[in-house]
Each structure stands twice: as C-alpha cells, then as structure tokens.
Design an enzyme around this catalytic site. Sequence first.
Site, PDB file in Angstrom:
ATOM      1  N   MET A 197       0.982  -8.468  -4.586  1.00 51.79           N
ATOM      2  CA  MET A 197       1.571  -7.158  -4.305  1.00 51.79           C
ATOM      3  C   MET A 197       0.629  -6.000  -4.626  1.00 51.79           C
ATOM      4  SD  MET A 197       4.917  -5.682  -6.308  1.00 51.79           S
ATOM      5  CE  MET A 197       5.191  -3.893  -6.428  1.00 51.79           C
ATOM      6  N   HIS A 223      -8.358 -10.363   4.817  1.00 46.01           N
ATOM      7  CA  HIS A 223      -9.279 -10.880   3.804  1.00 46.01           C
ATOM      8  C   HIS A 223      -9.791 -12.272   4.148  1.00 46.01           C
ATOM      9  CE1 HIS A 223      -7.238  -7.730   1.267  1.00 46.01           C
ATOM     10  NE2 HIS A 223      -8.520  -7.411   1.220  1.00 46.01           N
ATOM     11  N   TRP A 234       6.991   7.143  -6.715  1.00 41.40           N
ATOM     12  CA  TRP A 234       6.431   7.413  -8.043  1.00 41.40           C
ATOM     13  C   TRP A 234       6.236   6.114  -8.842  1.00 41.40           C
ATOM     14  CZ3 TRP A 234      11.147   8.649  -6.091  1.00 41.40           C
ATOM     15  CH2 TRP A 234      12.266   8.034  -6.656  1.00 41.40           C
TER      16      TRP A 234
END
Lengths: 339, 339
Positions: free
Chosen positions: A176, A46, A227
Amino acid sequence: MSLYIPYEEMKSTIRQAMLKAGVPEDKAEICAEIHTASSADGVESHGLNRVPRFIDYLERGLVDPLAEPEIISSRGAVERIDGHLGIGITNALFAADRAMELAKVHGIGCVALRNTTHWMRGGTYAHRTAEKGFMGISWICTESCMPLWGSDEMSVGNNPLCIGIPRDGSPVVLDMAMSQYAYGKLGVYELAGKQTEYPCGFDEEGKMTYDPGAVLKTKRIMPTGYWKGSGLALALDLAGTMMSCGKCTHEISEPRDGSCGGCSQIFITYDPNLFGDYDEVLKKTEARVAAVNAAHPSDPSRPVQWPGEGTAKRRAKSKERGVTANEKVWEEVCRLAAR
Amino acid sequence: MSLYIPYEEMKSTIRQAMLKAGVPEDKAEICAEIHTASSADGVESHGLNRVPRFIDYLERGLVDPLAEPEIISSRGAVERIDGHLGIGITNALFAADRAMELAKVHGIGCVALRNTTHWMRGGTYAHRTAEKGFMGISWICTESCMPLWGSDEMSVGNNPLCIGIPRDGSPVVLDMAMSQYAYGKLGVYELAGKQTEYPCGFDEEGKMTYDPGAVLKTKRIMPTGYWKGSGLALALDLAGTMMSCGKCTHEISEPRDGSCGGCSQIFITYDPNLFGDYDEVLKKTEARVAAVNAAHPSDPSRPVQWPGEGTAKRRAKSKERGVTANEKVWEEVCRLAAR
C-alpha cells in the site's frame, strides 16, 4: 498494443538485458525473475516496464551493480545495513533474509537498510517473508513525490507499507503506497480518456479533481485517505530515518539521484511459531480469511477479497497464456538484450 | 452547552467516579489522568465523554477492575500478555512499558496483549513510549465496525494504528483509525446539520454519500482511502491475531462483550539510541520536522503541521482556561462521583 510473452522468454530477455548492462550473472537471474513475476502478477509498472529505466540508472552510475550490502551495525534483534547504492532488489532481499535470521533467534527481527536504491515492487519482500513462514512488515522512505496535507508542493514520499501474513496457501500481502493513485495509474487513466473514481489530486487552481491529466501536471497527487495517508507517510519517513540513520526525504529528493536513490527501507519480521502454537495461529488466520470471503458483497457478482488473493491466480494465468507486455516496451527490452 | 472545567477538578471527579465503581486507587489515579488528558488535548470522545460508558462496562462485569495483566509467554524480544479483561488503559500501559524494557535489551521489543479491553485514546501509548525516548508502533484489533471494501456489512475493525517518534520537544504522534471519519465525528457533523467534506460512507441504496446521518443508519462507514484502509485494517487484524493468538475480529464482535471486549493490542518499540548515534538521529528528525513546517501551504494562513503538533498547545490551553466539557456529560460524571 499488448502482447503475451511466454514467462520464461520474458525472464531470459530481461536477464540478458541486465547482463549487457553489467549486472553480474547471479543478480541478473534474481532481478529478471522478480521483474517478470511482477508483470505476471499484473504489476507491470515495476515489472517489464521498469527495466529500461533500471538499465538507464545503471548506465548513469546511479545504481552500482557490483556493490554488495554490508552489515554496519548489529545489536540484539536489530541490524543496520548499508546498501552502497547497489541493486535495490538484491539489497532488499538480503535485508529481508537477515531480518528472518534475526527473528529465528529473537522472535522478532528488525533490519534497517540505508543508502540503497529502488526495490521495485514493494510487496515482493513481504511476500517472500510470508512464503518462508514469517510475518513481515516493511516500508520504504522515498523521495518527495506527494504534497503533505495542506501543502501545494511535493513534500513527502508515497512510502509504500507492506504487510505479509503466512498461510498454508497463498500469503496475504498488503502493498500500500500512501498516494491514492500512483502516477503510473493516472497515466493509464489519462491514456484511456477516463476520470478517476475518487478524487486523485488537485488541479492548477488548487481544486480537488478527478482529472488525471491535471494532476500529472501539478504533481499534487492525493494522499490515501486525505490527511490520514499524508500523516502515515510522514510517520513512516521519520521512523525509517530513525532506524536507519539514513537520508531524510529532502536529502533523497535531488533529481540527479533518480527515484529512490540513496533511500532507506525497513524490514521487521516475526516468527509466528515462536511459542509453539503455530497450528492454532494458522487456524485463526484461516478463519479470518474465510470470514472475509464470506462477508456479504455489495455487488453480488463480486465476492469480497483479501489483499493478494488474486495474485496467485493472475500469476498462474500469465504462466499459461503468457505475460502481458506493452509492445513498445517489449521491443525496447529486446533491443537492450540484443546489444 | 460547553463548560470549562479546571484540569485538576475534572481529574479528581473522574477519579472519584472510578473509585465509586470499584476501581482500585492506583488504577483510578492513572485512568483519571489519561481521560482528562484526552479531553484536554481535544479528543473528548475518549476523554470525559467515555467515562460513563467505561463505568457501565465495569458495572456490567465486562471489565474487571481487579484483574492484573499476566505475562504468559516470553522468548527473546517478544512477550505475550493476557489482559484477563482488566482495565484497558492500565493493561496497555503495562504492555507498552514491557515493550520498552525488551527494547532496552534487544534494540526492539514486541508485546502482544490479548484478552484485554478498550485502551481508550490509542495515541496515549505511542506518546508515552516516545516521551521516554523510544520509537513506538502500536495497533489494536477491534470488533467489526466497518465494511470491508466491496462488502455492505460490518466485517472489519477500524483498528487504529499509532506511531510515536521521540524528539527533544513534543513527540510526533500519529493516531490513525482505518475509518475516514469516526462514528463519533459523524455524530458531531449530524448535530451541526453539516455534510462531511469527503465521502463518509454509503447510504441505504448503497450509494456513496456525504450525509453523516445516512451512514450512522447503515453503519457502512467509509474506510480511510477506500480500498486501501480496508486492506490495511485487515492486515493489522491478521498480524495482531498471529502475534497475540488472541480473539479474531468475528470472535470479539459479539455485542454482549461491549466495544473491544477481549480484543488484542500490539506494542512494538525501538530504541533509537541503540547504536550510540542518537544525536545524529535526532538532528535528522528535527530537520524533517522543520521541512514539514516549511512546506509551502496551499492556504497561506494555515501552515503545514505534523501529527501531534497541536497537542501540546491544546493541552497547555486547556490547563490554563479549563478543559472543555459537554454540560450533560459533566453532570453525569459528577453524579457518578457523588454516589
């Protein structure tokens, strides 16, 4: 090949490239600083590396360099801002600053920014907030780029969640994304001919794999914590959409809008000096941070670190030695600056 | 062996056990409802199974059944509450309700509860907030129960983060601890003689393992998403401590205080009807939820679900068929009720 470019040279070259692409002077200065700082901190994806794509978006009209963020609703400690598809970095900085103004008055401030564009390195805003003495929580609702747990198609964003904690020294900054490995990172592994240390996604047969190339093909990238990261990404999506009344994931997943075109971002800030006991709060923070560094390391040669601990050191090193740049990318940005 | 106990019978037995342990009538009623509902929803670890331990804590004086939460500081949209080591469930409900009151006035409300005790199932409060029409984000800063990434000793909490999204129907509720598998879950795998599907921690030699028994021995449980869950748990620790000015992780890690004795909890709520466009917001939520269910499943027989989707169904089934209970635990709770 990697080059080391002096910090100020990289910044002024990026600035020049942005000016040539029609970015007004004040915004070009800010964006150049932030892209350069990202590369200097080791987040090249970035930083410099993202500049050609940003300029491509400007030229395709996906980002409007002249658009200004507009406060469209305001009540109590909450504001909604429309980014009018302006520059992601300057829109997000405006929103983070507004959230701090609200926190000064109400103790906590919340800004929901919609219809904006890619904010580049997510940690930038939590870091800024923390440097100004505010605790900050921010996240972005991106387009679909990851399968939901139990799905084999891209159906949720990787929705980076950032938390910044002010300190006397370098702030603690968590940045994160909800994918275990970013696509960019998988590209790095693939180039190096390496497998990932932990499963990075699913291959064409639907089997969990450590092969970055297989996942770059299927786009079935692994959610952080299986999950759990899938669920958190979805919850952040829903919360962000609720707060901004902005575009849903599936509405910003149209490829014609580019990555994060028309997305929403949330900025929640908290004033830790609200009740006049900042010294005590700070002492607790320092004790906790010290306890992290004092935790017994599993590898004695690698002390345990807190998120963002390496950033200040990396930035200082980059300023001293020059900022790492990929030779081809650097040539491309120089070309864009010299047009 | 598993039994099926009628919902009302389980609730009144738990209520009776609590009364016998000195819990006042109003609090016993509330706690019995929440423990029973947890078991009915399939979260037995914090339902019936937790009752004997809670009563043990009462009897050891770790939880004061008569203590009332006290608002100790209040400014703008933020309040700090001291839980005075009272009952975790009723303290947390009080805090969640205060956060909603603040959100009604300021659009967003933030309550930091310190010096409280275990809130049992974390999702309870995000669910309650969402059922009342508010978006809720809450988390708890627990004692150390997990190694930080790169450490081989317990040095961070598993700090569940919960997000509740209101809907017309069942709310979306994420309830996510920062360990990939809870200790309780590892116990279930071990009893069944099964390995975990994904790495669940590190064994005595420091190697990553799928063996639940090995991890129950080392206490080196795996953070969710490896380094990511470790970082998020720490950031939540620091943020929660900053907001509550409560005990740090290492201060609540003294085993004499029991699990979560003197811990902090954060409740942030947001009023989605703040700007008068709740219908539009709700439509977006429904579209997103429908898109989840419409995502192509990797296993055609298992449709993709959103967090909390199964809860309402499980609760209804438990009410019809009876709530699953471990025979020994049920006998123990009956004994505590019949004293």
